[in-house]
Structures are given as structure tokens and as C-alpha cells.
Enzyme design. Structure first.
Site, PDB file in Angstrom:
ATOM      1  N   LEU A  22       0.834  -1.209   0.000  1.00 52.61           N
ATOM      2  CA  LEU A  22       0.000   0.000   0.000  1.00 52.61           C
ATOM      3  C   LEU A  22       0.863   1.252   0.000  1.00 52.61           C
ATOM      4  CD1 LEU A  22      -2.466  -1.380   2.657  1.00 52.61           C
ATOM      5  CD2 LEU A  22      -3.140  -0.716   0.340  1.00 52.61           C
ATOM      6  N   THR A  68      11.087  -3.707   2.789  1.00 59.67           N
ATOM      7  CA  THR A  68      10.144  -4.549   3.505  1.00 59.67           C
ATOM      8  C   THR A  68      10.636  -5.987   3.536  1.00 59.67           C
ATOM      9  OG1 THR A  68       7.806  -5.060   3.808  1.00 59.67           O
ATOM     10  CG2 THR A  68       8.566  -4.954   1.525  1.00 59.67           C
ATOM     11  N   LYS A  72      14.693  -6.402   5.741  1.00 63.56           N
ATOM     12  CA  LYS A  72      14.907  -5.313   6.711  1.00 63.56           C
ATOM     13  C   LYS A  72      16.194  -5.442   7.519  1.00 63.56           C
ATOM     14  CE  LYS A  72      10.080  -3.961   7.452  1.00 63.56           C
ATOM     15  NZ  LYS A  72       9.060  -3.655   8.470  1.00 63.56           N
ATOM     16  N   GLY A 132       3.032 -10.627  21.642  1.00 59.56           N
ATOM     17  CA  GLY A 132       3.765 -10.937  20.413  1.00 59.56           C
ATOM     18  C   GLY A 132       5.194 -10.458  20.506  1.00 59.56           C
ATOM     19  N   ALA A 133       6.094 -11.190  19.830  1.00 65.92           N
ATOM     20  CA  ALA A 133       7.522 -10.861  19.923  1.00 65.92           C
ATOM     21  C   ALA A 133       8.219 -11.022  18.575  1.00 65.92           C
ATOM     22  CB  ALA A 133       8.174 -11.748  20.985  1.00 65.92           C
ATOM     23  N   ASN A 156       4.141 -13.987  24.855  1.00 64.75           N
ATOM     24  CA  ASN A 156       4.343 -14.569  23.524  1.00 64.75           C
ATOM     25  C   ASN A 156       4.077 -16.073  23.574  1.00 64.75           C
ATOM     26  OD1 ASN A 156       5.051 -14.001  20.780  1.00 64.75           O
ATOM     27  ND2 ASN A 156       6.919 -15.190  21.087  1.00 64.75           N
ATOM     28  N   TYR A 224      -4.664  -4.172  10.703  1.00 61.60           N
ATOM     29  CA  TYR A 224      -5.650  -3.187  10.230  1.00 61.60           C
ATOM     30  C   TYR A 224      -6.694  -3.818   9.313  1.00 61.60           C
ATOM     31  CZ  TYR A 224      -1.926  -3.189   6.744  1.00 61.60           C
ATOM     32  OH  TYR A 224      -0.953  -3.580   5.853  1.00 61.60           O
TER      33      TYR A 224
HETATM   34  P1  NAP Z   1       6.247 -12.077  12.736  1.00 63.38           P
HETATM   35  O1  NAP Z   1       7.606 -11.516  12.858  1.00 63.38           O
HETATM   36  O2  NAP Z   1       6.020 -13.305  11.908  1.00 63.38           O
HETATM   37  O3  NAP Z   1       5.704 -12.364  14.247  1.00 63.38           O
HETATM   38  C1  NAP Z   1       4.485 -13.012  14.446  1.00 63.38           C
HETATM   39  C2  NAP Z   1       4.080 -12.975  15.912  1.00 63.38           C
HETATM   40  O4  NAP Z   1       2.772 -13.591  16.011  1.00 63.38           O
HETATM   41  C3  NAP Z   1       4.993 -13.759  16.839  1.00 63.38           C
HETATM   42  O5  NAP Z   1       4.958 -13.202  18.131  1.00 63.38           O
HETATM   43  C4  NAP Z   1       4.311 -15.144  16.850  1.00 63.38           C
HETATM   44  O6  NAP Z   1       4.575 -15.901  18.000  1.00 63.38           O
HETATM   45  C5  NAP Z   1       2.845 -14.729  16.881  1.00 63.38           C
HETATM   46  N1  NAP Z   1       1.965 -15.773  16.377  1.00 63.38           N
HETATM   47  C6  NAP Z   1       1.853 -16.202  15.092  1.00 63.38           C
HETATM   48  N2  NAP Z   1       0.928 -17.188  15.023  1.00 63.38           N
HETATM   49  C7  NAP Z   1       0.471 -17.383  16.296  1.00 63.38           C
HETATM   50  C8  NAP Z   1      -0.508 -18.234  16.857  1.00 63.38           C
HETATM   51  N3  NAP Z   1      -1.198 -19.115  16.121  1.00 63.38           N
HETATM   52  N4  NAP Z   1      -0.751 -18.134  18.191  1.00 63.38           N
HETATM   53  C9  NAP Z   1      -0.078 -17.252  18.958  1.00 63.38           C
HETATM   54  N5  NAP Z   1       0.861 -16.402  18.467  1.00 63.38           N
HETATM   55  C10 NAP Z   1       1.134 -16.469  17.150  1.00 63.38           C
HETATM   56  O7  NAP Z   1       5.226 -11.009  12.146  1.00 63.38           O
HETATM   57  P2  NAP Z   1       5.332  -9.408  12.266  1.00 63.38           P
HETATM   58  O8  NAP Z   1       6.066  -8.889  11.102  1.00 63.38           O
HETATM   59  O9  NAP Z   1       5.812  -9.092  13.635  1.00 63.38           O
HETATM   60  O10 NAP Z   1       3.813  -8.951  12.066  1.00 63.38           O
HETATM   61  C11 NAP Z   1       2.839  -9.182  13.084  1.00 63.38           C
HETATM   62  C12 NAP Z   1       1.531  -8.471  12.729  1.00 63.38           C
HETATM   63  O11 NAP Z   1       1.719  -7.066  12.729  1.00 63.38           O
HETATM   64  C13 NAP Z   1       0.992  -8.831  11.343  1.00 63.38           C
HETATM   65  O12 NAP Z   1      -0.391  -9.022  11.454  1.00 63.38           O
HETATM   66  C14 NAP Z   1       1.275  -7.613  10.499  1.00 63.38           C
HETATM   67  O13 NAP Z   1       0.306  -7.431   9.500  1.00 63.38           O
HETATM   68  C15 NAP Z   1       1.181  -6.499  11.547  1.00 63.38           C
HETATM   69  N6  NAP Z   1       1.995  -5.325  11.203  1.00 63.38           N
HETATM   70  C16 NAP Z   1       1.383  -4.113  11.116  1.00 63.38           C
HETATM   71  C17 NAP Z   1       2.113  -2.984  10.836  1.00 63.38           C
HETATM   72  C18 NAP Z   1       1.423  -1.662  10.748  1.00 63.38           C
HETATM   73  O14 NAP Z   1       2.026  -0.713  10.221  1.00 63.38           O
HETATM   74  N7  NAP Z   1       0.213  -1.525  11.256  1.00 63.38           N
HETATM   75  C19 NAP Z   1       3.501  -3.068  10.636  1.00 63.38           C
HETATM   76  C20 NAP Z   1       4.112  -4.323  10.736  1.00 63.38           C
HETATM   77  C21 NAP Z   1       3.350  -5.454  11.017  1.00 63.38           C
HETATM   78  P3  NAP Z   1       5.864 -16.905  18.065  1.00 63.38           P
HETATM   79  O15 NAP Z   1       7.062 -16.024  18.344  1.00 63.38           O
HETATM   80  O16 NAP Z   1       5.547 -17.834  19.162  1.00 63.38           O
HETATM   81  O17 NAP Z   1       5.964 -17.571  16.713  1.00 63.38           O
END
Ligand code: NAP
Length: 284
Positions: A22, A68, A72, A132-133, A156, A224
Site C-alpha cells: 500500500l 520490507t 529489513k 507478540g515478539a 508470547n 488493520y
Molecule cells: P512475525 O515476525 O512473523 O511475528 C508473528 C508474531 O505472532 C509472533 O509473536 C508469533 O509468536 C505470533 N503468532 C503467530 N501465530 C500465532 C498463533 N497461532 N498463536 C499465537 N501467536 C502467534 O510477524 P510481524 O512482522 O511481527 O507482524 C505481526 C503483525 O503485525 C501482522 O499481522 C502484520 O500485518 C502487523 N503489522 C502491522 C504494521 C502496521 O504498520 N500496522 C507493521 C508491521 C506489522 P511466536 O514467536 O511464538 O511464533
């Protein structure tokens, strides 16, 4: 519409994939409203081509790039300089090219702080819940630390994973998702940083227990899509004020654009970009 001519400043995004980004919508809306002669393009760059992409962008006179997934972290080794916040996070999402070379920044953290400020959520000297981590949580946590939170209560699914990244931080206490029962005694601001509840799995929430939400004063959910996650709904039904992650997405782009152009984006441009972003995310 952007009129491209010989003086157009080129900006862009590198990632793999980039098809659903986006960012062009936000950056080009800002350029249009503020009357800047910039064009923002997506570039699909594979891992093996990352160094050439950075060198090539510099040689082509591209002014700035967003970075992205999955580049990163890896991009940092190819940059001349890294801003202190990005260095602490260990990830760069913005690269600015100028006469001194390339410099990396992390505007995810800045975008998140701007959303918090807009939402009127004060975190200074407060205990804050982070769920989350992963990568997004990392930017959020560094932003919270730089905002002088008292403590971060980090929940987490995988405690080991969280400990491997955040185990050394004195202000961060790490628990499993079910650990809230033993820890929460008050009401706290809460940042939801997992991908659980993201469309099309909108019927899921990383924590569902009513008892947890009794301790939640306000929520920023980084997701979002949908506009209200199940986590947000549960918190709202327990009286919390809730916010989705769209402002963070908007503001990380605005902060990048300001770094690229070295000037402030107008409030009108931010409003127009927000409107177009909301239409693209929720009405299509
Ligand atoms: P990531 O690095 O893959 O991290 C995923 C996180 O979700 C980890 O803490 C993981 O836990 C947890 N998780 C995944 N599946 C799970 C489940 N079934 N049950 C419990 N915990 C679970 O992803 P990310 O890049 O941090 O992104 C996370 C979210 O933030 C996404 O939805 C993304 O769209 C959103 N986001 C939004 C923005 C924004 O500008 N608004 C920016 C970046 C990201 P484990 O460590 O145990 O695997």
C-alpha cells in the site's frame, strides 16, 4: 495524477514480494497534495540481488527506498550509516541516499509512536502489555523503551523465542500467553503485535479470556484488516478504548517521506493519504 518529467525524484520500495504493498498509494497521495515532483514505485528484489539493488539505486540517483520483508535486517550491511533507533531495533525500513552515501532508518517505530500520541495513549512511566515478539513487536518495544515506559509485560506463544531476542532487557518481563493470570493486577495500555486475527482468520484472538481483558485499559492492535479484530472487540466490550494499526501504517510512510524529502508533510496530505488508504483497505 503525477506528471513525470526530467526533474521527477524517484522513490520506491524493495521487498519480496511487493505486489500487495500500500506504500505507493500513500507516498503518491502525499506527493500529489503537497505538489512534490516525486514518483514512488515498487521493486521486486530477491535476496541475492539486494546489494546490487542498493548500489544500483544509488547510481541511478534514486532519493529513497523503503525496505520490507524479508530484507529489513540484511540490507543494513550494505548501508553507509544506520540511525541509532534502527540500530537498536536491528532492522531498517527506510534508506535515504544523499551526497554522503546511504543512511538507514526505522520508521515503523516512529509511526507507532505517532499513532500512540494521536490516540492520546500515554506510556511514560507506565507498565505496558505487549502481546507478540516478532518483527513488528521489536519496533514497538524499542519505541516504548525510548518513550521511557516503566516496564514491558511481554506475552508470547514461544517464550524461548521472546527470551532469545528480549531476554537481556532489564525492563522487559517475558511470559507465555497464559501467564497473565499470575502477573496482571492493574489496568494497562496494551499493544497487540501478533498476526493472530488477521483477515481471513478474523475469528481468532491470541488471548480470549475475559479475565485478561479486565486488565486492559486501551489497545493498539497492529492489524488493520479487519478494522476491528476480535482482540479489539473483546477489549472494547470490557470498556477499553481500541485502535487498529492503520495509523501506524500511514505514519511510518509519512515519516519515511519526510526523511526522503527532508521536509514536513502537510496535514492536508496526511488526511488525503489516510482517506485513500482506508478506502483501499476496507472498501475493496
Ligand atoms: P512475525 O515476525 O512473523 O511475528 C508473528 C508474531 O505472532 C509472533 O509473536 C508469533 O509468536 C505470533 N503468532 C503467530 N501465530 C500465532 C498463533 N497461532 N498463536 C499465537 N501467536 C502467534 O510477524 P510481524 O512482522 O511481527 O507482524 C505481526 C503483525 O503485525 C501482522 O499481522 C502484520 O500485518 C502487523 N503489522 C502491522 C504494521 C502496521 O504498520 N500496522 C507493521 C508491521 C506489522 P511466536 O514467536 O511464538 O511464533
Amino acid at each position: 495524477m503525477i506528471d513525470i518529467d526530467g526533474k521527477t525524484t524517484v522513490l520506491g520500495l524493495i521487498g519480496d514480494p511487493v505486489e500487495h504493498t500500500l506504500s505507493p498509494l500513500i507516498h503518491n497521495a502525499v506527493a500529489e497534495v503537497d505538489g512534490n515532483n516525486t514518483a514512488y514505485l515498487p521493486f521486486h528484489v530477491y535476496g541475492e540481488g539486494l546489494k546490487q539493488a542498493i548500489d544500483g539505486a544509488c547510481a541511478l540517483g534514486i532519493k529513497g527506498l523503503n525496505v520490507t520483508v524479508p530484507h529489513k535486517k540484511n540490507v543494513m550491511q550494505y548501508l553507509d550509516e544506520i540511525d541509532a533507533l534502527a540500530e537498536g531495533i536491528g532492522a531498517v525500513n527506510t534508506v535515504v541516499f544523499n551526497d554522503n552515501g546511504s543512511k538507514g532508518y526505522n520508521t515503523d517505530a516512529l509511526g507507532f509512536m505517532r499513532e500512540l500520541a494521536e490516540a492520546g495513549i500515554s506510556v511514560e512511566n507506565r507498565k505496558v502489555i505487549v502481546v507478540g515478539a516478532g518483527g513488528a513487536a521489536n519496533a514497538v518495544i524499542h519505541a516504548l523503551l525510548s518513550a521511557n515506559v516503566k516496564e514491558i509485560l511481554l506475552f508470547n506463544r514461544s517464550v524461548e523465542k521472546a527470551v532469545s531476542v528480549f531476554g537481556e532487557y532489564e525492563k522487559i518481563k517475558i511470559y507465555p500467553l497464559s501467564g497473565w493470570r499470575d502477573v496482571l493486577v492493574d489496568k494497562y495500555p496494551c499493544i497487540q503485535c501478533t498476526s493472530v486475527g488477521l483477515a481471513p482468520n478474523a475469528d481468532l484472538s491470541p488471548i480470549e479470556d475475559a479475565g485478561f481483558f479486565e486488565h486492559v485499559e486501551s489497545v493498539v492492535d497492529l492489524i488493520y484488516r479487519p478494522a476491528e479484530t476480535k482482540f479489539m472487540r473483546l477489549a472494547r466490550e470490557h470498556g477499553a478504548e481500541v485502535h487498529n494499526g492503520l495509523p501506524m501504517l500511514l505514519y511510518q510512510a509519512v515519516e519515511s517521506y519526510q526523511l526522503f524529502m527532508n521536509k514536513k508533510v502537510s496535514d492536508e496530505a496526511v488526511d488525503e493519504a489516510r482517506k485513500r488508504l482506508a478506502e483501499a483497505v476496507w472498501q475493496k
